[in-house]
Design a protein around this motif. Structure first.
Motif, short mmCIF file in Angstrom:
data_model
loop_
_atom_site.label_atom_id
_atom_site.label_comp_id
_atom_site.label_asym_id
_atom_site.label_seq_id
_atom_site.Cartn_x
_atom_site.Cartn_y
_atom_site.Cartn_z
N ILE A 146 -31.32 96.96 -18.94
CA ILE A 146 -30.03 96.27 -18.88
C ILE A 146 -29.83 95.71 -17.47
N GLY A 147 -29.45 94.45 -17.39
CA GLY A 147 -29.16 93.83 -16.10
C GLY A 147 -27.73 93.35 -16.06
N VAL A 148 -27.06 93.63 -14.94
CA VAL A 148 -25.69 93.16 -14.73
C VAL A 148 -25.66 92.35 -13.45
N THR A 172 -30.95 93.56 -22.24
CA THR A 172 -29.54 93.22 -22.42
C THR A 172 -29.05 92.74 -21.06
N LEU A 173 -28.41 91.58 -21.05
CA LEU A 173 -27.90 91.05 -19.78
C LEU A 173 -26.40 90.81 -19.91
N ALA A 174 -25.67 91.18 -18.86
CA ALA A 174 -24.22 91.05 -18.92
C ALA A 174 -23.67 90.51 -17.61
N ALA A 175 -22.65 89.66 -17.75
CA ALA A 175 -21.93 89.17 -16.58
C ALA A 175 -20.79 90.14 -16.32
N ALA A 176 -20.81 90.78 -15.17
CA ALA A 176 -19.74 91.73 -14.84
C ALA A 176 -19.72 91.92 -13.34
N ASP A 177 -18.56 92.34 -12.86
CA ASP A 177 -18.43 92.76 -11.48
C ASP A 177 -18.95 94.20 -11.40
N ALA A 178 -19.76 94.48 -10.40
CA ALA A 178 -20.37 95.81 -10.29
C ALA A 178 -19.34 96.92 -10.17
N TRP A 179 -18.16 96.57 -9.71
CA TRP A 179 -17.10 97.58 -9.56
C TRP A 179 -16.38 97.83 -10.89
N VAL A 186 -21.47 90.18 -22.47
CA VAL A 186 -22.91 90.28 -22.73
C VAL A 186 -23.43 88.89 -23.07
N VAL A 187 -24.45 88.45 -22.32
CA VAL A 187 -24.98 87.10 -22.53
C VAL A 187 -26.36 87.11 -23.18
N LEU A 188 -26.99 88.27 -23.21
CA LEU A 188 -28.27 88.39 -23.93
C LEU A 188 -28.32 89.81 -24.49
N GLY A 189 -28.67 89.92 -25.78
CA GLY A 189 -28.80 91.24 -26.39
C GLY A 189 -27.53 91.65 -27.10
N ASP A 190 -27.48 92.94 -27.41
CA ASP A 190 -26.45 93.48 -28.29
C ASP A 190 -25.28 94.06 -27.49
N VAL A 191 -24.06 93.65 -27.85
CA VAL A 191 -22.88 94.16 -27.14
C VAL A 191 -22.81 95.68 -27.25
#
Ligand SMILES: C[S@@+](CC[C@H](N)C(=O)[O-])C[C@H]1O[C@@H](n2cnc3c(N)ncnc32)[C@H](O)[C@@H]1O
Length: 312
Positions: A146-148, A172-179, A186-191
């Motif tokens: 998983i990458g954020v 799985t890739l997600a756009a998020a603030d690390a905090w 989620v932009v790739l993979g399963d929510v």
């Protein structure tokens, strides 16, 4: 300058500062520089050479590295006669902090390889191009990689990199603030893979290149708390932190190289120069809930790696 308003701490958004004004600011820093930075004429020549390569222009304008340039700088492997730019070649092969971040990558790789095995759930924050997880020998057998990252461009590049490694199905890739890892798109993979994982199911979390951009210790503590909240009890954090230059063992480097590297730091005015002693990092990790904190130093004591366990 940090970009707290949009959450991106590692680099100014491209286009935020134009090259001409960045160069004027660098010239002013050179004009005010003390003797420890060496000959002002040499500094001006390096500033001129630095503007002739893409990396130099990027760093002058953004004062940091995004996912693409992190990968470029860590993976840089050219002989001097193949270098496209002499200043770039010096910066990437002889600056102490850059050498340390390249060495750190290898230390992370070895430690991650021990923990990312069959059935693992691994999370990289910030992931950049996710090379840290995709390059591991056990990557294909992991349950989830998983990458954020907050930067959408990094996530697009990470998805391409996953495809190039033949590991799209694991990712799985997600756009998020690390905090705020639970507040993600989620932009790739399963929510459900993502939301289950960050709800205390992550086995191993790796983080490089975020705390060094944050001057405020309480923000760094909050970052480690955010990581702790994602890990399963007993899960492993692998992270790094830059030590103050007074801790650096630079006996194998020449004064000329050190002066030139100092000058390039002055020219770049990077946002990553937030130093913490190993004791401070250990205290912060323990305050965030981690135990069994171990330190793996690089050869010059610049950029140690820390391995810590989430409290059971
Ligand atoms: C120096 S790069 C390191 C990337 C990666 N860890 C590596 O080693 O290749 C810093 C990364 O942090 C990301 N970033 C900056 N601020 C962030 C934030 N608040 N939350 C998540 N990612 C962030 C950037 O987009 C960039 O990809």
């Amino acid at each position: 300058m940090t970009h707290a308003d949009d959450g991106l701490v590692s680099h100014a958004p491209p286009g935020a500062d134009d090259l001409a004004s960045a160069v004027v600011a660098a010239e002013a820093r050179i004009a005010a520089a003390g003797p420890e930075y060496g000959d002002p004429g040499a500094l001006r020549r390096d500033l001129a050479g630095w503007q002739e390569c893409d990396l130099g222009r990027w760093m002058l304008c953004t004062r940091g590295w995004d996912g693409y340039w992190t990968r470029y700088c860590i993976g840089y492997d050219r002989d001097p006669d193949e270098a496209t730019n002499e200043v770039e070649h010096f910066f990437l092969t002889r600056s102490p902090a850059i050498l340390a971040t390249r060495e750190r990558y290898g230390i992370f790789h070895g430690l991650l390889a021990e923990h990312v095995t069959t059935g693992s759930v691994a999370l990289s924050v910030p992931c950049g191009l996710l090379e840290d997880l995709l390059s591991l020998p056990g990557a294909a057998d992991a349950d989830a990689l998983i990458g954020v990252d907050l930067d959408r461009a990094a996530l697009v590049a990470a998805a391409d990199n996953a495809a190039a490694h033949g590991l799209t199905d694991q990712c799985t890739l997600a756009a998020a603030d690390a905090w705020r890892l639970t507040d993600a798109e989620v932009v790739l993979g399963d929510v459900s893979v993502y939301s289950t994982a960050v709800g205390q199911r992550v086995d191993v979390l790796t983080s490089n290149g975020l705390n060094i951009y944050v001057g405020d210790d309480s923000r760094v503590l909050d970052l480690y708390r955010s990581f702790h909240a994602a890990l399963r009890p007993g899960g492993v954090l692998i992270a790094s932190a830059l030590t103050p230059p007074t801790h650096w063992d630079l006996g194998d480097m020449t004064e000329a190289d050190l002066t030139r590297a100092r000058g390039l730091n002055l020219i770049n005015d990077v946002m990553w120069a937030n130093y913490r002693t190993p004791e401070t990092t250990r205290d912060q990790l323990e305050a965030a809930g981690f135990t069994r904190v171990e330190k793996y130093p690089d050869s010059r004591g610049i950029f140690p790696t820390f391995v810590a366990r989430a409290r059971l």
